[in-house]
Design a protein around this motif. Structure first.
Motif, PDB file in Angstrom:
ATOM      1  N   ARG A  36     -43.087  17.110 -28.266  1.00 45.85           N
ATOM      2  CA  ARG A  36     -44.147  16.189 -27.853  1.00 45.85           C
ATOM      3  C   ARG A  36     -44.586  16.501 -26.425  1.00 45.85           C
ATOM      4  O   ARG A  36     -43.846  17.105 -25.658  1.00 45.85           O
ATOM      5  CB  ARG A  36     -43.664  14.736 -27.926  1.00 45.85           C
ATOM      6  CG  ARG A  36     -43.312  14.266 -29.326  1.00 45.85           C
ATOM      7  CD  ARG A  36     -44.554  14.104 -30.200  1.00 45.85           C
ATOM      8  NE  ARG A  36     -44.220  13.610 -31.543  1.00 45.85           N
ATOM      9  CZ  ARG A  36     -43.975  14.383 -32.572  1.00 45.85           C
ATOM     10  NH1 ARG A  36     -44.020  15.702 -32.432  1.00 45.85           N
ATOM     11  NH2 ARG A  36     -43.683  13.866 -33.753  1.00 45.85           N
ATOM     12  N   GLY A  37     -45.771  16.041 -26.090  1.00 48.75           N
ATOM     13  CA  GLY A  37     -46.270  16.220 -24.732  1.00 48.75           C
ATOM     14  C   GLY A  37     -46.378  17.686 -24.360  1.00 48.75           C
ATOM     15  O   GLY A  37     -46.940  18.493 -25.105  1.00 48.75           O
ATOM     16  N   SER A  38     -45.811  18.042 -23.224  1.00 47.75           N
ATOM     17  CA  SER A  38     -45.846  19.433 -22.759  1.00 47.75           C
ATOM     18  C   SER A  38     -44.851  20.312 -23.510  1.00 47.75           C
ATOM     19  O   SER A  38     -44.894  21.537 -23.396  1.00 47.75           O
ATOM     20  CB  SER A  38     -45.536  19.489 -21.258  1.00 47.75           C
ATOM     21  OG  SER A  38     -44.194  19.089 -21.022  1.00 47.75           O
ATOM     22  N   VAL A 139     -50.012  17.287 -10.054  1.00 47.11           N
ATOM     23  CA  VAL A 139     -49.616  18.327 -11.019  1.00 47.11           C
ATOM     24  C   VAL A 139     -48.165  18.692 -10.741  1.00 47.11           C
ATOM     25  O   VAL A 139     -47.848  19.284  -9.704  1.00 47.11           O
ATOM     26  CB  VAL A 139     -50.519  19.574 -10.916  1.00 47.11           C
ATOM     27  CG1 VAL A 139     -50.075  20.633 -11.926  1.00 47.11           C
ATOM     28  CG2 VAL A 139     -51.976  19.206 -11.143  1.00 47.11           C
ATOM     29  N   SER A 140     -47.286  18.342 -11.661  1.00 48.74           N
ATOM     30  CA  SER A 140     -45.852  18.520 -11.463  1.00 48.74           C
ATOM     31  C   SER A 140     -45.463  19.981 -11.276  1.00 48.74           C
ATOM     32  O   SER A 140     -44.641  20.314 -10.413  1.00 48.74           O
ATOM     33  CB  SER A 140     -45.093  17.925 -12.661  1.00 48.74           C
ATOM     34  OG  SER A 140     -43.703  18.093 -12.515  1.00 48.74           O
ATOM     35  N   SER A 141     -46.049  20.867 -12.076  1.00 50.87           N
ATOM     36  CA  SER A 141     -45.670  22.280 -11.989  1.00 50.87           C
ATOM     37  C   SER A 141     -46.073  22.880 -10.649  1.00 50.87           C
ATOM     38  O   SER A 141     -45.338  23.697 -10.074  1.00 50.87           O
ATOM     39  CB  SER A 141     -46.299  23.074 -13.140  1.00 50.87           C
ATOM     40  OG  SER A 141     -47.713  22.996 -13.098  1.00 50.87           O
ATOM     41  N   THR A 179     -45.751  30.724 -17.344  1.00 53.59           N
ATOM     42  CA  THR A 179     -46.891  30.263 -18.143  1.00 53.59           C
ATOM     43  C   THR A 179     -47.667  29.175 -17.397  1.00 53.59           C
ATOM     44  O   THR A 179     -48.898  29.099 -17.510  1.00 53.59           O
ATOM     45  CB  THR A 179     -46.424  29.713 -19.508  1.00 53.59           C
ATOM     46  OG1 THR A 179     -45.448  28.677 -19.306  1.00 53.59           O
ATOM     47  CG2 THR A 179     -45.778  30.825 -20.339  1.00 53.59           C
ATOM     48  N   ASN A 180     -46.954  28.355 -16.623  1.00 55.66           N
ATOM     49  CA  ASN A 180     -47.640  27.347 -15.806  1.00 55.66           C
ATOM     50  C   ASN A 180     -48.515  28.019 -14.747  1.00 55.66           C
ATOM     51  O   ASN A 180     -49.619  27.546 -14.453  1.00 55.66           O
ATOM     52  CB  ASN A 180     -46.631  26.429 -15.113  1.00 55.66           C
ATOM     53  CG  ASN A 180     -45.732  25.701 -16.090  1.00 55.66           C
ATOM     54  OD1 ASN A 180     -44.686  26.230 -16.461  1.00 55.66           O
ATOM     55  ND2 ASN A 180     -46.128  24.511 -16.503  1.00 55.66           N
ATOM     56  N   ILE A 181     -48.015  29.111 -14.180  1.00 53.43           N
ATOM     57  CA  ILE A 181     -48.778  29.837 -13.160  1.00 53.43           C
ATOM     58  C   ILE A 181     -50.077  30.365 -13.751  1.00 53.43           C
ATOM     59  O   ILE A 181     -51.155  30.256 -13.138  1.00 53.43           O
ATOM     60  CB  ILE A 181     -47.941  30.987 -12.574  1.00 53.43           C
ATOM     61  CG1 ILE A 181     -46.751  30.423 -11.779  1.00 53.43           C
ATOM     62  CG2 ILE A 181     -48.788  31.887 -11.680  1.00 53.43           C
ATOM     63  CD1 ILE A 181     -45.748  31.472 -11.336  1.00 53.43           C
ATOM     64  N   ILE A 182     -49.995  30.897 -14.961  1.00 55.83           N
ATOM     65  CA  ILE A 182     -51.203  31.397 -15.626  1.00 55.83           C
ATOM     66  C   ILE A 182     -52.201  30.263 -15.842  1.00 55.83           C
ATOM     67  O   ILE A 182     -53.404  30.409 -15.571  1.00 55.83           O
ATOM     68  CB  ILE A 182     -50.841  32.065 -16.967  1.00 55.83           C
ATOM     69  CG1 ILE A 182     -50.036  33.353 -16.708  1.00 55.83           C
ATOM     70  CG2 ILE A 182     -52.108  32.375 -17.775  1.00 55.83           C
ATOM     71  CD1 ILE A 182     -49.466  33.976 -17.961  1.00 55.83           C
ATOM     72  N   ASN A 188     -56.459  25.206 -16.112  1.00 56.67           N
ATOM     73  CA  ASN A 188     -56.274  24.296 -17.245  1.00 56.67           C
ATOM     74  C   ASN A 188     -54.834  23.820 -17.389  1.00 56.67           C
ATOM     75  O   ASN A 188     -54.382  23.501 -18.482  1.00 56.67           O
ATOM     76  CB  ASN A 188     -56.742  24.943 -18.558  1.00 56.67           C
ATOM     77  CG  ASN A 188     -56.041  26.276 -18.826  1.00 56.67           C
ATOM     78  OD1 ASN A 188     -55.065  26.626 -18.163  1.00 56.67           O
ATOM     79  ND2 ASN A 188     -56.540  27.019 -19.797  1.00 56.67           N
ATOM     80  N   GLU A 189     -54.116  23.758 -16.261  1.00 56.48           N
ATOM     81  CA  GLU A 189     -52.754  23.234 -16.300  1.00 56.48           C
ATOM     82  C   GLU A 189     -52.776  21.733 -16.580  1.00 56.48           C
ATOM     83  O   GLU A 189     -53.688  21.014 -16.147  1.00 56.48           O
ATOM     84  CB  GLU A 189     -52.044  23.516 -14.971  1.00 56.48           C
ATOM     85  CG  GLU A 189     -50.660  22.900 -14.823  1.00 56.48           C
ATOM     86  CD  GLU A 189     -49.622  23.432 -15.789  1.00 56.48           C
ATOM     87  OE1 GLU A 189     -49.919  23.516 -16.998  1.00 56.48           O
ATOM     88  OE2 GLU A 189     -48.517  23.756 -15.340  1.00 56.48           O
ATOM     89  N   VAL A 190     -51.764  21.261 -17.289  1.00 54.99           N
ATOM     90  CA  VAL A 190     -51.666  19.841 -17.625  1.00 54.99           C
ATOM     91  C   VAL A 190     -51.336  19.055 -16.373  1.00 54.99           C
ATOM     92  O   VAL A 190     -50.351  19.343 -15.690  1.00 54.99           O
ATOM     93  CB  VAL A 190     -50.578  19.599 -18.692  1.00 54.99           C
ATOM     94  CG1 VAL A 190     -50.440  18.110 -18.977  1.00 54.99           C
ATOM     95  CG2 VAL A 190     -50.947  20.361 -19.970  1.00 54.99           C
ATOM     96  N   GLY A 191     -52.151  18.059 -16.062  1.00 54.99           N
ATOM     97  CA  GLY A 191     -51.885  17.182 -14.931  1.00 54.99           C
ATOM     98  C   GLY A 191     -50.945  16.055 -15.316  1.00 54.99           C
ATOM     99  O   GLY A 191     -50.554  15.921 -16.468  1.00 54.99           O
TER     100      GLY A 191
END
Length: 197
Positions: A36-38, A139-141, A179-182, A188-191
């Motif tokens: 679920r989620g991310s 943005v957590s990442s 993958t977060n860096i990309i 389009n990273e998940v906020g």
């Protein structure tokens, strides 16, 4: 490398392999956070799914997974480099958990916990950095990446003997966030999103 060092590294991996997020979600009768989620079994995704209390418990246990083996290794007098490998083993356990099909999280909280026993001042600086970046970006990442990138610098300023272990942890966490860096580069990273009421 001594038998004691190998034992602590193995123990750290096995402890790190306990997926706090999956167990806490089961306790609260929630879905598997890996589905679920991310899809990341960590405190941020648990917050999105289940709210503050389950997320706080998940965060606490993820921190302890890194803190306890490093603290014990420090108490036993193992060298800074070995402490670095113990910390990495705990993080690798979180990322590739033996008991959960090797599908784990990003290990940011576990890495942070690993730093507390040897340099609590640095750990507090890292927490402050994460909070500052997250409060601005939401943005957590991104907050995690900036925070861990500063860890070797903080270590050099506060306890230089732990600079190499800090670099080792930083490299692992950045690699785990590839993958977060990309997605950050692509925009389009998940906020951060609060759980639905």
């Amino acid at each position: 490398m001594s038998a004691l060092a190998l034992l602590m590294i193995l123990s750290a991996y096995l402890l790190g392999s306990v997926s706090s997020a999956v167990l806490i979600c089961k306790l609260f009768k929630m879905d598997d956070p890996r589905l679920r989620g991310s899809g990341n079994p960590g405190a941020t995704n648990v917050y999105r799914m289940a709210g503050a209390l389950p997320a706080a418990i998940t965060l606490l246990f993820d921190v302890l997974k890194g803190m306890l083996p490093v603290w014990l290794s420090y108490y036993l007098g193992l060298s800074p480099i070995i402490l670095g490998w113990v910390a990495i083993a705990a993080c690798v356990g979180h990322i590739y958990p033996l008991y959960f099909d090797f599908k784990g999280g990003k290990a940011v909280a576990t890495a942070l916990g690993a730093m507390f026993p040897v340099a609590w001042e640095m750990a507090l600086l890292l927490i402050a950095t994460w909070i500052l970046v997250f409060s601005i970006s939401r943005v957590s990442s991104l907050a995690a990446l900036i925070t861990v990138s500063l860890a070797p610098f903080y270590a050099y300023l506060i306890k230089p003997q732990y600079s190499i272990p800090a670099i080792m942890l930083t490299a692992l966490i950045i690699w785990r966030h590839r993958t977060n860096i990309i997605r950050l580069i692509q925009g389009n990273e998940v906020g951060f999103r609060k759980p639905k009421s």
